[in-house]
Design an enzyme around this catalytic site. Structure first.
Site, PDB file in Angstrom:
ATOM      1  N   LYS A   1       0.813  -1.214   0.000  1.00  0.00           N
ATOM      2  CA  LYS A   1       0.000   0.000   0.000  1.00  0.00           C
ATOM      3  C   LYS A   1       0.850   1.268   0.000  1.00  0.00           C
ATOM      4  CE  LYS A   1      -3.554  -0.107   2.762  1.00  0.00           C
ATOM      5  NZ  LYS A   1      -4.719   0.112   1.882  1.00  0.00           N
TER       6      LYS A   1
ATOM      7  N   SER B   1     -16.446 -16.831   2.724  1.00  0.00           N
ATOM      8  CA  SER B   1     -16.954 -16.910   1.359  1.00  0.00           C
ATOM      9  C   SER B   1     -16.514 -18.206   0.694  1.00  0.00           C
ATOM     10  CB  SER B   1     -16.470 -15.711   0.545  1.00  0.00           C
ATOM     11  OG  SER B   1     -15.071 -15.645   0.524  1.00  0.00           O
TER      12      SER B   1
ATOM     13  N   CYS C   1      -9.893  -1.474  -9.945  1.00  0.00           N
ATOM     14  CA  CYS C   1     -10.497  -0.264  -9.402  1.00  0.00           C
ATOM     15  C   CYS C   1     -11.564  -0.649  -8.386  1.00  0.00           C
ATOM     16  CB  CYS C   1     -11.150   0.555 -10.508  1.00  0.00           C
ATOM     17  SG  CYS C   1     -10.011   0.997 -11.835  1.00  0.00           S
TER      18      CYS C   1
ATOM     19  N   ASP D   1     -15.353  -9.713  10.807  1.00  0.00           N
ATOM     20  CA  ASP D   1     -14.096  -9.538  10.066  1.00  0.00           C
ATOM     21  C   ASP D   1     -13.529  -8.144  10.259  1.00  0.00           C
ATOM     22  OD1 ASP D   1     -14.154 -12.092   8.906  1.00  0.00           O
ATOM     23  OD2 ASP D   1     -15.450 -11.425   7.274  1.00  0.00           O
TER      24      ASP D   1
ATOM     25  N   GLU E   1      -4.475  -1.616   8.302  1.00  0.00           N
ATOM     26  CA  GLU E   1      -4.151  -0.613   7.286  1.00  0.00           C
ATOM     27  C   GLU E   1      -4.632   0.781   7.651  1.00  0.00           C
ATOM     28  OE1 GLU E   1      -6.079  -2.804   4.107  1.00  0.00           O
ATOM     29  OE2 GLU E   1      -7.263  -1.038   3.658  1.00  0.00           O
TER      30      GLU E   1
ATOM     31  N   GLU F   1      -3.515 -14.785   8.432  1.00  0.00           N
ATOM     32  CA  GLU F   1      -2.846 -15.337   7.250  1.00  0.00           C
ATOM     33  C   GLU F   1      -1.419 -15.741   7.627  1.00  0.00           C
ATOM     34  OE1 GLU F   1      -2.934 -12.741   3.814  1.00  0.00           O
ATOM     35  OE2 GLU F   1      -0.933 -13.405   3.257  1.00  0.00           O
TER      36      GLU F   1
ATOM     37  N   HIS G   1      -4.413 -17.497  -2.085  1.00  0.00           N
ATOM     38  CA  HIS G   1      -4.038 -16.603  -3.187  1.00  0.00           C
ATOM     39  C   HIS G   1      -3.569 -17.383  -4.405  1.00  0.00           C
ATOM     40  CE1 HIS G   1      -3.576 -14.397   0.598  1.00  0.00           C
ATOM     41  NE2 HIS G   1      -4.083 -13.402  -0.080  1.00  0.00           N
TER      42      HIS G   1
HETATM   43  N1  GLN Z   1     -15.635 -13.257   5.350  1.00  0.00           N
HETATM   44  C1  GLN Z   1     -14.908 -12.682   4.239  1.00  0.00           C
HETATM   45  C2  GLN Z   1     -14.700 -13.739   3.182  1.00  0.00           C
HETATM   46  O1  GLN Z   1     -14.566 -14.882   3.519  1.00  0.00           O
HETATM   47  C3  GLN Z   1     -13.580 -12.188   4.708  1.00  0.00           C
HETATM   48  C4  GLN Z   1     -12.771 -11.631   3.593  1.00  0.00           C
HETATM   49  C5  GLN Z   1     -11.626 -10.805   4.073  1.00  0.00           C
HETATM   50  O2  GLN Z   1     -11.386 -10.657   5.235  1.00  0.00           O
HETATM   51  N2  GLN Z   1     -10.909 -10.246   3.182  1.00  0.00           N
HETATM   52  O3  GLN Z   1     -14.622 -13.410   2.001  1.00  0.00           O
END
Ligand code: GLN
Ligand code: ZN
Length: 776
Positions: A132, A454, A537, A620, A626, A686, A715
């Protein structure tokens, strides 16, 4: 002219994201290089014309970029690592885009679930690291240098763009990133090597560039040194002195040294001592520095006053600006007025927003409107207020309306916020007592498995959403489609033996937008795109008013999903700090107040989920880190209110209800105390790519609550084998107590394909079983 209006940079994506479309078409092989270059030229010409038409006196060039201006700088000075250099000529698009995105084969692979920041893979050559840009949501490609790095000037882009503008009748001020900020942002793979030590080798390249720009006809160059608003070492300050002493040797060219994103603070004396012809200061973020800047500035230093907010979308209060700067203009003789920073961080044109509430729209100014504000302000400062009396009256009306509008003053929300005291942010019992009850309530094995929320947003999901948006698919049809997706996902998780299930988030377009659309106080735009990185974007929501939650937002979907299984179904929410940090936030009250309002809305949702039967609720906070201010001295204040907001959202529930949070990163070292203070029962982070090393912060801190270090790198399409994930878990178990550990991926699975996700999660469940035995 004693007062001139200058711009520091204009968004390059095009009002209708023309650049994004052209670049992506080029990557896909659908258009050739000539067409791409022609589109870019057209966009530049339109941008210069637009600025001229708006009455801007000093128009930038070289603010255009195909991907990122820091990457452009790396190429310009020849900091091109060997792996890219072998791919073609230093100034070729092949090399450039290879540095930007690697030579990847999978165009689908666009990084993290939320589109803010991403890591890429694929192909043979990896992309440069991306991170960033200061405290913005723009990401730059991190320059890579090595000990003994040789630099070589490739001046084609800045020089040609200057000439191109000139041929169109514009005498521009080229913008370049300064050498000290460039090296401070650079990284080296050689351990212990300080890129700043390369300054003597880099400066001749910069001097050469400046001479070439001068020879092409430039009289001024804007040289950006935003690092001057950071906490700097003495060595970095000395580097500034050395660098600008050398660059001042280039005759016949004036430098406008641009600083932005904050106050110069303890670097003010350094900045003022540099032998440059002009200095730009950010007076939106740091209005308080005006007096010190003026007191310390040489008489012949041209001050560029950054008075129009380049980071937000609100109309400026022109009368207030005149009140403040008339005397300065008079006293200094000659000044420049400008946006606080490049307008890169704002959307382009408010005129494209045809569906915004007209009342709210009248409070806004995007890049094009900001240029008009500047131009009006210049007239007022130069010739007197009476020449702009109509504009001032209209502006004053808009400012007054915004201030007194019921949209910005919801009495009920304010009254409720007034009642919030410390007890609202405290769970009824400490963690040790809560966890015992939660375990009894949930009956989970050790190392329970779960996911971050998700599941793949497939082409069908996106197609159904688009069709529903256009009215081609009715509400009932869309609902049925989403139910089927959800049901299939719930059943599949149950089948493979996941312990705590999720519904999959198929109904959500974006983790902030989904909530913002159901909260009052938020507006959404049609075309207000801002570059996040490369061709990516985002359209941040606009928080204009007091935030309230008229109705439950997620309960129906949660209930539906829970009705399909006897396993616990996680309630899934986005936290207040993340909603705040990924939006354009109102500037008429402290951000912390807005954040607390959002926290109350989320708290209500948490309580509704609990009342509906949810035993586990995840909030979340992907963007908490950031939001950290640029200066260390400001960190604690931010962390205090950010953590308090999270706690307000989470603390209404009974001790039995388990609160999770998730963060898409792992650099917790410096903020671990605050992460601990959030007091979430479980946090997922992560860690898979760092092979659990980044757990150290939690280990050293003796993090008492539970933690799910990601074992599956989402990723990448790669499917991690069972043994690998099991090893990671055993490694984590060597550092933390096994009873503290959860098993989950690094982040949401939204960007992945089912064919990767299925085997990966099956392996993850197996790995958990193996690790349970190994760690028992
Ligand atoms: N709950 C969101 C997902 O699983 C969390 C995504 C995130 O923190 N970037 O997409
Ligand atoms: Zn994440």
């Amino acid at each position: 002219m004693p007062v001139s209006a200058a711009n520091l940079g204009f968004p390059r994506i095009g009002p209708r994201r023309e650049l994004k479309k052209a670049v992506e078409a080029y990557w896909a092989g659908k258009i050739g290089q000539d067409e791409l270059l022609a589109t870019a030229r057209g966009l530049r010409a339109a941008t210069w014309d637009r600025q001229k038409a708006a009455g801007i006196d000093v128009i930038p060039s070289n603010d255009f970029s195909f991907y990122d201006q820091v990457l452009d700088t790396s190429v310009m000075v020849g900091a091109i690592p060997e792996i890219y250099r072998v791919l073609g000529a230093a100034d070729s698009l092949d090399v450039y885009f290879a540095m930007a995105r690697g030579t990847r084969t999978d165009p689908q692979d666009e990084g993290c679930a939320h589109g803010h920041g991403a890591a890429r893979d694929g192909g043979d050559v990896p992309a440069q690291e991306m991170t960033k840009w200061f405290d913005t949501n723009y990401h730059y490609m991190v320059p890579e240098v090595e000990p003994g790095q040789a630099f070589a000037l490739n001046a084609a882009k800045p020089v040609e763009h200057f000439r191109e503008a000139r041929a169109l009748g514009h005498q521009t001020r080229p913008v370049i990133l300064g050498p000290v900020t460039f090296l401070l942002l650079a990284k080296s793979k050689a351990e212990g090597f300080d890129p700043l030590s390369l300054l003597p080798a880099l400066l001749p390249v910069y001097a050469d560039l400046l001479a070439k720009l001068r020879d092409a006809g430039a009289d001024w160059v804007q040289i950006d040194e935003p690092a001057l608003v950071l906490d700097l070492s003495d060595a970095a300050r000395a580097a500034y002195a050395a660098a600008y002493a050398e660059l001042a040797q280039v005759d016949g060219l004036k430098l406008m040294l641009a600083t932005y994103f904050g106050a110069l603070g303890d670097n003010l004396a350094t900045a003022l001592s540099l032998p440059v012809a002009g200095l730009h200061v950010d007076l939106v973020r740091a209005p308080e520095q005006l007096d010190a800047v003026i007191a310390g500035a040489r008489d012949d230093l041209l001050l560029s006053l950054g008075v129009i907010d380049g980071r937000n979308i609100w109309k400026a209060d022109l009368t207030a600006l005149l009140d403040r700067y008339e005397a300065v203009a008079k006293a200094r003789g000659e000044i420049q007025i400008a946006p606080s920073c490049s307008l890169l961080h704002t959307p382009i044109d408010l005129a494209l927003e045809t569906a915004l509430d007209p009342e709210v729209k009248d409070w806004l100014a995007f890049a094009a409107q900001k240029l008009e504000e500047l131009s009006v302000l210049r007239l007022g400062l130069a010739d007197g207020r009476y020449v702009i009396s109509d504009e001032l009256a209209a502006n004053a009306d808009a400012i007054a309306n915004r201030r007194k509008s019921p949209l910005t003053n919801n009495a009920a929300v304010r009254a409720r916020l007034g009642q919030v005291d410390e007890s609202w942010g405290r769970r009824a019992l400490p963690f040790a007592d809560r966890i015992a009850r939660q375990q009894a309530h949930l009956g989970l094995p050790i190392l329970p498995t779960t996911t971050i929320g998700s599941f793949p947003q497939t082409a069908e999901v996106r197609k159904a959403r688009a069709a529903h948006g256009k009215g081609e698919l009715d509400d009932a049809g869309y609902e049925k489609f989403l139910q089927e997706e959800t049901a299939r996902t719930v059943r599949w998780q149950e089948e493979i033996g996941i312990d705590v299930l999720v519904h999959g988030e198929f109904e959500r377009n974006d983790m902030v937008q989904y909530f913002g659309e159901q909260l009052s106080g938020f507006a959404f735009t049609k075309a207000a795109w801002v570059q996040s990185y490369g061709s990516r974007c985002v359209r941040p929501p606009i928080i204009y008013g007091d935030v309230a939650r008229p109705l439950p937002m997620t309960v129906t979907w949660w209930q539906y999903a829970q009705s399909l299984t006897s396993k616990p179904m996680k309630g899934m929410l986005t936290g207040p700090v993340t909603i705040l940090n990924w939006s354009f936030v109102r500037d008429d009250q402290p951000r912390s107040d807005t954040c607390r309002q959002i926290a109350l809305a989320i708290r209500d949702e948490v309580l509704n989920l609990e009342a509906a039967g949810a035993k586990v609720i995840q909030i979340d906070e992907a963007a908490l880190r950031e939001g950290l201010p640029l200066r260390r001295a400001d960190w604690q204040h931010y962390l205090d209110w950010a953590v308090e907001s999270f706690r307000i959202s989470a603390s209404g529930v009974a001790p039995e209800t388990q609160i999770h949070t998730h963060m898409c990163y792992s650099e917790f070292n410096e903020i671990i105390t605050s992460i601990g203070a959030m007091d979430a029962d479980v946090i997922s982070i992560e860690t898979s790519r760092s092979k659990m090393e980044l757990l150290d912060a939690f280990v050293d801190y003796r993090y008492p609550n539970e933690i799910g270090p990601g074992v599956y790198d989402i990723h990448s399409p790669r499917i991690p084998p069972v043994g690998e994930m099991q090893d990671l878990l055993v490694k984590a178990g060597g550092r933390l107590a096994a009873r503290q550990l959860w098993v989950n991926p690094d982040c949401g699975l939204k960007t992945r394909k089912w064919e990767d996700v299925k085997p990966a999660l099956v392996n993850m469940v197996e790995a958990a079983k193996g690790a349970r035995i190994a760690l028992a």
